[in-house]
Design a protein around this motif. Structure first.
Motif, PDB file in Angstrom:
ATOM      1  N   SER A  23      42.436  52.482  23.773  1.00 40.86           N
ATOM      2  CA  SER A  23      40.999  52.493  23.536  1.00 40.86           C
ATOM      3  C   SER A  23      40.667  53.763  22.762  1.00 40.86           C
ATOM      4  O   SER A  23      41.140  54.851  23.110  1.00 40.86           O
ATOM      5  CB  SER A  23      40.210  52.457  24.844  1.00 40.86           C
ATOM      6  N   SER A  24      39.871  53.621  21.741  1.00 44.67           N
ATOM      7  CA  SER A  24      39.567  54.716  20.834  1.00 44.67           C
ATOM      8  C   SER A  24      38.558  55.689  21.447  1.00 44.67           C
ATOM      9  O   SER A  24      37.878  55.364  22.434  1.00 44.67           O
ATOM     10  CB  SER A  24      38.984  54.153  19.538  1.00 44.67           C
ATOM     11  N   PRO A  25      38.421  56.878  20.856  1.00 47.46           N
ATOM     12  CA  PRO A  25      37.377  57.800  21.322  1.00 47.46           C
ATOM     13  C   PRO A  25      35.982  57.176  21.262  1.00 47.46           C
ATOM     14  O   PRO A  25      35.147  57.449  22.133  1.00 47.46           O
ATOM     15  CB  PRO A  25      37.494  58.977  20.355  1.00 47.46           C
ATOM     16  N   GLU A  26      35.728  56.344  20.252  1.00 47.40           N
ATOM     17  CA  GLU A  26      34.422  55.683  20.155  1.00 47.40           C
ATOM     18  C   GLU A  26      34.177  54.761  21.343  1.00 47.40           C
ATOM     19  O   GLU A  26      33.075  54.720  21.898  1.00 47.40           O
ATOM     20  CB  GLU A  26      34.324  54.891  18.847  1.00 47.40           C
ATOM     21  N   GLU A  27      35.214  54.020  21.753  1.00 42.75           N
ATOM     22  CA  GLU A  27      35.067  53.141  22.915  1.00 42.75           C
ATOM     23  C   GLU A  27      34.855  53.949  24.189  1.00 42.75           C
ATOM     24  O   GLU A  27      34.067  53.562  25.059  1.00 42.75           O
ATOM     25  CB  GLU A  27      36.309  52.257  23.061  1.00 42.75           C
ATOM     26  N   ILE A  28      35.575  55.056  24.307  1.00 46.15           N
ATOM     27  CA  ILE A  28      35.410  55.912  25.476  1.00 46.15           C
ATOM     28  C   ILE A  28      33.982  56.434  25.550  1.00 46.15           C
ATOM     29  O   ILE A  28      33.357  56.446  26.623  1.00 46.15           O
ATOM     30  CB  ILE A  28      36.424  57.067  25.438  1.00 46.15           C
ATOM     31  N   ASP A  29      33.437  56.852  24.402  1.00 53.90           N
ATOM     32  CA  ASP A  29      32.061  57.335  24.364  1.00 53.90           C
ATOM     33  C   ASP A  29      31.071  56.234  24.727  1.00 53.90           C
ATOM     34  O   ASP A  29      30.101  56.460  25.461  1.00 53.90           O
ATOM     35  CB  ASP A  29      31.731  57.879  22.974  1.00 53.90           C
ATOM     36  N   GLU A  30      31.283  55.046  24.205  1.00 54.79           N
ATOM     37  CA  GLU A  30      30.328  53.957  24.388  1.00 54.79           C
ATOM     38  C   GLU A  30      30.387  53.331  25.778  1.00 54.79           C
ATOM     39  O   GLU A  30      29.363  52.942  26.336  1.00 54.79           O
ATOM     40  CB  GLU A  30      30.570  52.868  23.337  1.00 54.79           C
ATOM     41  N   LEU A  31      31.606  53.220  26.329  1.00 60.14           N
ATOM     42  CA  LEU A  31      31.799  52.442  27.545  1.00 60.14           C
ATOM     43  C   LEU A  31      32.080  53.277  28.781  1.00 60.14           C
ATOM     44  O   LEU A  31      31.960  52.772  29.902  1.00 60.14           O
ATOM     45  CB  LEU A  31      32.965  51.462  27.349  1.00 60.14           C
ATOM     46  N   MET A  39      35.070  56.069  30.594  1.00 58.90           N
ATOM     47  CA  MET A  39      36.522  56.043  30.694  1.00 58.90           C
ATOM     48  C   MET A  39      37.052  54.862  31.497  1.00 58.90           C
ATOM     49  O   MET A  39      38.064  54.267  31.140  1.00 58.90           O
ATOM     50  CB  MET A  39      37.027  57.360  31.303  1.00 58.90           C
ATOM     51  N   THR A  40      36.385  54.489  32.586  1.00 61.71           N
ATOM     52  CA  THR A  40      36.917  53.412  33.415  1.00 61.71           C
ATOM     53  C   THR A  40      37.009  52.106  32.644  1.00 61.71           C
ATOM     54  O   THR A  40      38.035  51.411  32.680  1.00 61.71           O
ATOM     55  CB  THR A  40      36.049  53.224  34.672  1.00 61.71           C
ATOM     56  N   VAL A  41      35.937  51.751  31.934  1.00 59.02           N
ATOM     57  CA  VAL A  41      35.938  50.502  31.169  1.00 59.02           C
ATOM     58  C   VAL A  41      36.919  50.601  29.996  1.00 59.02           C
ATOM     59  O   VAL A  41      37.640  49.647  29.697  1.00 59.02           O
ATOM     60  CB  VAL A  41      34.525  50.164  30.676  1.00 59.02           C
ATOM     61  N   ALA A  42      36.948  51.754  29.325  1.00 60.07           N
ATOM     62  CA  ALA A  42      37.875  51.924  28.206  1.00 60.07           C
ATOM     63  C   ALA A  42      39.317  51.827  28.674  1.00 60.07           C
ATOM     64  O   ALA A  42      40.166  51.232  28.000  1.00 60.07           O
ATOM     65  CB  ALA A  42      37.633  53.268  27.530  1.00 60.07           C
ATOM     66  N   LEU A  43      39.597  52.387  29.830  1.00 54.62           N
ATOM     67  CA  LEU A  43      40.946  52.327  30.384  1.00 54.62           C
ATOM     68  C   LEU A  43      41.320  50.889  30.722  1.00 54.62           C
ATOM     69  O   LEU A  43      42.445  50.442  30.454  1.00 54.62           O
ATOM     70  CB  LEU A  43      41.014  53.202  31.634  1.00 54.62           C
ATOM     71  N   ARG A  44      40.394  50.151  31.280  1.00 55.17           N
ATOM     72  CA  ARG A  44      40.670  48.749  31.603  1.00 55.17           C
ATOM     73  C   ARG A  44      40.932  47.950  30.323  1.00 55.17           C
ATOM     74  O   ARG A  44      41.846  47.130  30.279  1.00 55.17           O
ATOM     75  CB  ARG A  44      39.504  48.127  32.370  1.00 55.17           C
ATOM     76  N   ARG A  45      40.138  48.191  29.291  1.00 54.95           N
ATOM     77  CA  ARG A  45      40.353  47.480  28.029  1.00 54.95           C
ATOM     78  C   ARG A  45      41.745  47.749  27.465  1.00 54.95           C
ATOM     79  O   ARG A  45      42.425  46.837  27.001  1.00 54.95           O
ATOM     80  CB  ARG A  45      39.287  47.892  27.006  1.00 54.95           C
ATOM     81  N   ALA A  46      42.149  49.010  27.511  1.00 54.38           N
ATOM     82  CA  ALA A  46      43.477  49.355  26.999  1.00 54.38           C
ATOM     83  C   ALA A  46      44.566  48.666  27.810  1.00 54.38           C
ATOM     84  O   ALA A  46      45.548  48.157  27.255  1.00 54.38           O
ATOM     85  CB  ALA A  46      43.660  50.868  27.027  1.00 54.38           C
ATOM     86  N   ALA A  47      44.406  48.641  29.137  1.00 55.27           N
ATOM     87  CA  ALA A  47      45.406  48.003  29.996  1.00 55.27           C
ATOM     88  C   ALA A  47      45.476  46.499  29.749  1.00 55.27           C
ATOM     89  O   ALA A  47      46.567  45.916  29.691  1.00 55.27           O
ATOM     90  CB  ALA A  47      45.091  48.289  31.460  1.00 55.27           C
ATOM     91  N   VAL A  48      44.319  45.866  29.602  1.00 59.08           N
ATOM     92  CA  VAL A  48      44.305  44.418  29.343  1.00 59.08           C
ATOM     93  C   VAL A  48      44.969  44.110  28.000  1.00 59.08           C
ATOM     94  O   VAL A  48      45.720  43.134  27.872  1.00 59.08           O
ATOM     95  CB  VAL A  48      42.858  43.885  29.387  1.00 59.08           C
ATOM     96  N   ARG A  49      44.707  44.936  27.000  1.00 59.04           N
ATOM     97  CA  ARG A  49      45.345  44.732  25.696  1.00 59.04           C
ATOM     98  C   ARG A  49      46.864  44.814  25.814  1.00 59.04           C
ATOM     99  O   ARG A  49      47.587  44.027  25.186  1.00 59.04           O
ATOM    100  CB  ARG A  49      44.823  45.773  24.702  1.00 59.04           C
TER     101      ARG A  49
END
Length: 259
Positions: free
Chosen positions: A116-124, A126-136
């Protein structure tokens, strides 16, 4: 620990198992999970998941998902007649991590990266960004796992994945240890590549974490496009504080403003 309602037997570790930590990772957790019936008539498919970059000020958060066939893991030659066993990447030297990263892909039954990119971390957050990265990462595996072993006590993945959280899983599970090493090496290389484009921030050495060199560069030159702009370090940089992004916790995902 994760909620075991409707989950496979063995998803909740015993207190004794959680307290047992060994330097060389083994298959204790995987064997316990595979001993539970899967309901499908085939062995339980297990993925180990680990992340790196959660606490960095710059760069993506990276997750690796790894699957083994439970064969003996590779070892590296050490001093004298000793060998270096696969374990948590933080317990290995840089050279040993690099060496394991070369041989693990050929040994593993499968592995995949997600980020998950820094932009995603900012927008969502860390918890949601981390989940997105794991699902990917998990969705890119050649075979979808029946259960996922997560390092730590917090289940950031949750449904529909069946999860077993284990403290120090990267030291106790070969599968998670392999994911730990591959995620660390992959992200370190990404950050080293950024060092050429943004010299002075020490990305090759600090990987985006707050080293003295990194902090000094931020004070003098401000954040790069690869920095996380919603993080509190900007509060301590008066010259660049105007770049701080604020997420409205009541507005849902993707709501950012510059204040």
């Amino acid at each position: 620990m994760t909620d075991s309602t409707g989950a496979l037997p063995g998803l909740v570790p015993s207190p004794a198992a959680a307290a047992k930590v060994t330097r060389a990772a083994g298959y204790e957790i995987e064997e316990e999970l595979r001993a539970a019936p899967s309901g499908s008539g085939r062995p339980v498919a297990i993925a180990g998941v680990d992340e790196v970059g959660r606490g960095a000020w710059a760069g993506p958060v990276v997750v690796c998902a790894a699957v083994t066939d439970l064969s003996p893991p590779p070892v590296l030659p050490g001093r004298g007649k000793k060998t270096v066993a696969l374990t948590d990447s933080k317990l290995l030297t840089h050279a040993h991590r690099e060496a394991f990263a070369e041989i693990l892909p050929g040994w593993l039954a499968g592995h995949a990266m997600g980020a998950s990119s820094p932009e995603e971390i900012d927008e969502l957050g860390m918890t949601v960004a981390l989940r997105r990265a794991a699902v990917r990462a998990l969705e890119s595996l050649p075979v979808q796992p029946d259960v996922v072993i997560l390092d730590g006590k917090h289940d950031f993945l949750s449904r529909p994945w069946r999860v077993r959280c284990e403290i120090k899983a990267d030291q106790r599970s070969v599968t998670v240890a392999a994911a730990s090493v591959l995620a660390k090496v992959h992200r370190d290389r990404l950050m080293a590549d950024l060092d050429g484009a943004f010299p002075g921030y020490g990305f090759a050495d600090s990987a985006g974490y707050p080293s003295p060199v990194h902090q000094k560069a931020l004070e003098e030159h401000g954040p790069t496009p690869h920095h996380r702009l919603s993080w509190s370090y900007l509060d301590d940089l008066p010259r660049w504080r105007h770049m701080k992004k604020h997420r409205d916790p009541l507005a849902g995902e993707g709501q950012l403003s510059l204040l």
